[in-house]
Scaffold this motif. Structure first.
Motif, short mmCIF file in Angstrom:
data_model
loop_
_atom_site.label_atom_id
_atom_site.label_comp_id
_atom_site.label_asym_id
_atom_site.label_seq_id
_atom_site.Cartn_x
_atom_site.Cartn_y
_atom_site.Cartn_z
N TYR A 91 6.66 -58.65 -35.98
CA TYR A 91 7.83 -58.39 -35.13
C TYR A 91 8.69 -59.66 -35.01
O TYR A 91 9.92 -59.60 -35.11
N ALA A 92 8.01 -60.79 -34.79
CA ALA A 92 8.75 -62.06 -34.64
C ALA A 92 9.53 -62.41 -35.90
O ALA A 92 10.65 -62.96 -35.83
N GLU A 93 8.99 -62.09 -37.06
CA GLU A 93 9.69 -62.37 -38.31
C GLU A 93 10.83 -61.38 -38.53
O GLU A 93 11.91 -61.75 -38.99
N ILE A 95 12.53 -59.51 -36.29
CA ILE A 95 13.59 -59.46 -35.29
C ILE A 95 14.71 -60.45 -35.61
O ILE A 95 15.84 -60.32 -35.10
N LYS A 96 14.43 -61.41 -36.47
CA LYS A 96 15.45 -62.39 -36.85
C LYS A 96 16.56 -61.76 -37.68
O LYS A 96 17.69 -62.26 -37.70
N THR A 97 16.24 -60.68 -38.38
CA THR A 97 17.23 -60.07 -39.28
C THR A 97 17.53 -58.61 -38.97
O THR A 97 18.41 -58.02 -39.58
N ARG A 98 16.80 -58.01 -38.04
CA ARG A 98 16.98 -56.58 -37.79
C ARG A 98 16.88 -56.30 -36.29
O ARG A 98 15.96 -56.77 -35.61
#
Length: 585
Positions: A91-93, A95-98
């Motif tokens: 999720y942390a990865e 959420i940076k792009t989506r």
């Protein structure tokens, strides 16, 4: 008698009336097995396959590859992509792009394991309909398939760890358990898996723009766990990279040695899992199954012999769970399997099919069904004897019951009491029916035996424990007095056996005839004359239902059966009297 006494002393020594057993290598399990063999030497009834088909289907069977019939060998531990920790990392990865909207990660399932201290606790878990138990950890690769797994940290003879997932609000019983991981397994409805197979590249990268946030999250978690690449190599399946979810479907078949062709495996449970995500489905009458869930990568498949009709076949877990056959890792699109005679599950499949068709035919004909959750223990290639003692449901005294009151007193004061006490002690471990498949691969004989014994189970469900106790006592008393276990008409309480066996043999005969169009061998050598009922049915004097309706608990002899038939069906009086007279009644 010594064996019975040993069981009682064992119960006293352990301080509880249950026996800690799990695998067949256990010393105690061997004692249970020996006791059950001891009981079945006498229990009603010891059916010995009267039917002899004209055709010989004993050669040229299709054979499957030799399989491992032993303990499963686990490989490396796999990272669980569904763990809360992995999902939060993904999720942390992501959420940076989506954008995630109002989506949040929360625990949907608990990956747990149970360690029952004894067979009583094990059966409590088995009866819990919310649990789908695995005897091996779900987050390990499997190097060698087997018929069971036993944790090496658990001493031999003790029950091993049992694994599954449960919902967060599950109320745990007072049984030792551990929560291994909290998991987020996306709801099927939250995953966008609608696509058109138009031949265009459907790789993960190509589809990413059209994937929902939850679908991307699941993808990222699998990538981080290294499972996509691993399973692509495992199956040599490039479509794993497409990330399309697929619903496993397939067909199970078994070789019928009489028909000389493959036939569907009916009403059996198929189970799939990818790490901690699992799903089950039952095959239909064509042997076809379709899983309730879709999978991203190829799952591990197994057949669990818990039938949709309401009976269970025991096997590799002995008297504590349905027989289980692990089929291995296969494509997420599904897996077909045909069980030839060399397959370890051939006997289970053959008994399963006969049982499924018995229930279907009984419903069609209006015959009462057996009790709920009938347990059928299949002794693969160990014996050709079958029986329906129903001992775990018999609560009346079991013992010796001859024409001599003094003999009855002195024998029952020792052996009779021990048999009754031991039967009470072991009710949790006793099957309702035993089917022996020794003497070669023979679908025809198995079909007749299963229909014979399930007909007894239906009869038991109608007449109850008191009737059946006298039936069992008759077999115990006279079973070894003659070359066969049925005594003769002069023996005390012979009518209980005579009526019961008459019905069992006749139903075994006619069901097998209806299935294979092969007439049974003449059964007039039996003093209770099973062909009498067979003739009533085949000559359309009385239907199966009409005969079954007469088998009430007060019908304890041929004379009473004839009287009941005449009173219920007076228009058939002359035909009934003529048929009973023909067979000496």
């Amino acid at each position: 008698i010594i064996l019975c006494a040993e069981f009682i002393m064992y119960g006293i020594k352990t301080g509880l009336y249950s026996i800690k057993v799990y695998c067949t290598k256990s010393n105690v399990m061997k004692k249970v097995f020996l006791f059950i063999q001891f009981i079945f030497l006498f229990a009603a009834c010891s059916q010995d396959n009267e039917i002899i088909p004209e055709s010989d289907a004993s050669t040229n069977f299709p054979k499957e590859q030799i399989e491992t019939d032993g303990m499963m060998v686990l490989g490396e531990k796999l990272e669980n992509p569904y763990s809360i920790e992995n999902m939060e990392k993904a999720y942390a990865e992501l959420i940076k792009t989506r954008a995630a909207g109002d989506f949040k990660i929360e625990t949907t399932d608990l990956y747990v394991r149970f360690l029952p201290k004894d067979s009583t606790e094990l059966l409590m878990l088995q009866r819990d309909t919310l649990l789908e138990l695995f005897d091996y950890p779900l987050d390990y690769d499997i190097e060698v398939e087997g018929t069971y797994y036993h944790d090496p940290s658990i001493p031999e003879g003790k029950i091993t760890w049992l694994y599954t997932t449960v919902k967060p609000d599950y109320e745990f019983p007072a049984i030792h358990h551990e929560i291994l991981e909290r998991c987020f397994i996306p709801n099927e409805d939250d995953l966008d898996d609608e696509w058109i197979d138009d031949g265009i590249d459907d790789s993960i990268e190509t589809r990413a723009e059209n994937m929902s946030f939850v679908e991307l999250l699941e993808q990222k978690a699998f990538e981080n766990a290294g499972l996509i690449k691993k399973f692509e190599e495992k199956f040599n399946e490039p479509e794993t990279r497409s990330w399309k979810r697929k619903r496993p479907t397939g067909t199970l078949k078994v070789y019928d040695t009489y028909l000389r062709r493959d036939v569907p495996v009916k009403g059996v449970k198929v189970r799939c899992h990818t790490i901690v995500k699992w799903s089950t489905a039952f095959t239909n009458e064509n042997g076809y199954y379709s899983m309730g869930s879709k999978f991203r990568i190829g799952p591990h498949y197994a057949v669990v012999f818990d039938n949709s009709q309401g009976f269970t076949i025991w096997g590799n877990w002995g008297p504590f769970a349905a027989a289980n056959y692990n089929m291995g890792w296969h494509s997420k699109g599904g897996h077909d399997r045909t069980f030839g005679t060399n397959a370890k599950a051939w006997d289970w499949c053959s008994v399963n099919n006969a049982g499924f068709e018995y229930y279907q035919n009984a419903k069609r004909d209006g015959i009462g069904l057996p009790p709920n959750n009938v347990r059928i223990w299949v002794f693969r290639h160990q014996s050709n004897t079958s029986c329906a003692p129903m001992l775990r449901r018999v609560w009346h005294p079991i013992g010796y019951n001859s024409n001599s009151g003094w003999s009855n007193f002195f024998i029952n004061i020792t052996a009779g009491r021990l048999l009754t006490y031991t039967n009470t002690l072991l009710k949790f471990a006793l099957p309702d029916i035993v089917i022996g498949t020794g003497g070669g691969y023979d679908t025809y004989k198995i079909y007749e035996s299963v229909n014979h014994e399930l007909s007894h189970a239906s009869h038991f469900n109608k007449v109850g424990s008191a009737f059946w106790a006298k039936y069992v006592n008759y077999i115990i008393t006279y079973g070894k007095k003659y070359d066969h276990p049925y005594g003769d008409a002069s023996c005390n309480n012979s009518g209980f056996c005579g009526v019961g066996e008459m019905w069992g043999y006749a139903m075994g005969y006619i069901r097998t005839y209806e299935k294979y169009q092969q007439k049974p061998r003449n059964g007039q050598s039996r003093w209770f004359q099973p062909n009498l009922l067979y003739d009533l049915m085949t000559e359309k004097i009385l239907t199966k239902k009409q005969i079954f309706d007469c088998l009430s608990s007060d019908v304890t002899s041929h004379a009473l059966l004839k009287q009941k038939m005449i009173s219920r069906y007076p228009s058939k009086k002359d035909s009934i009297i003529a048929k009973f007279s023909r067979y000496g009644f």
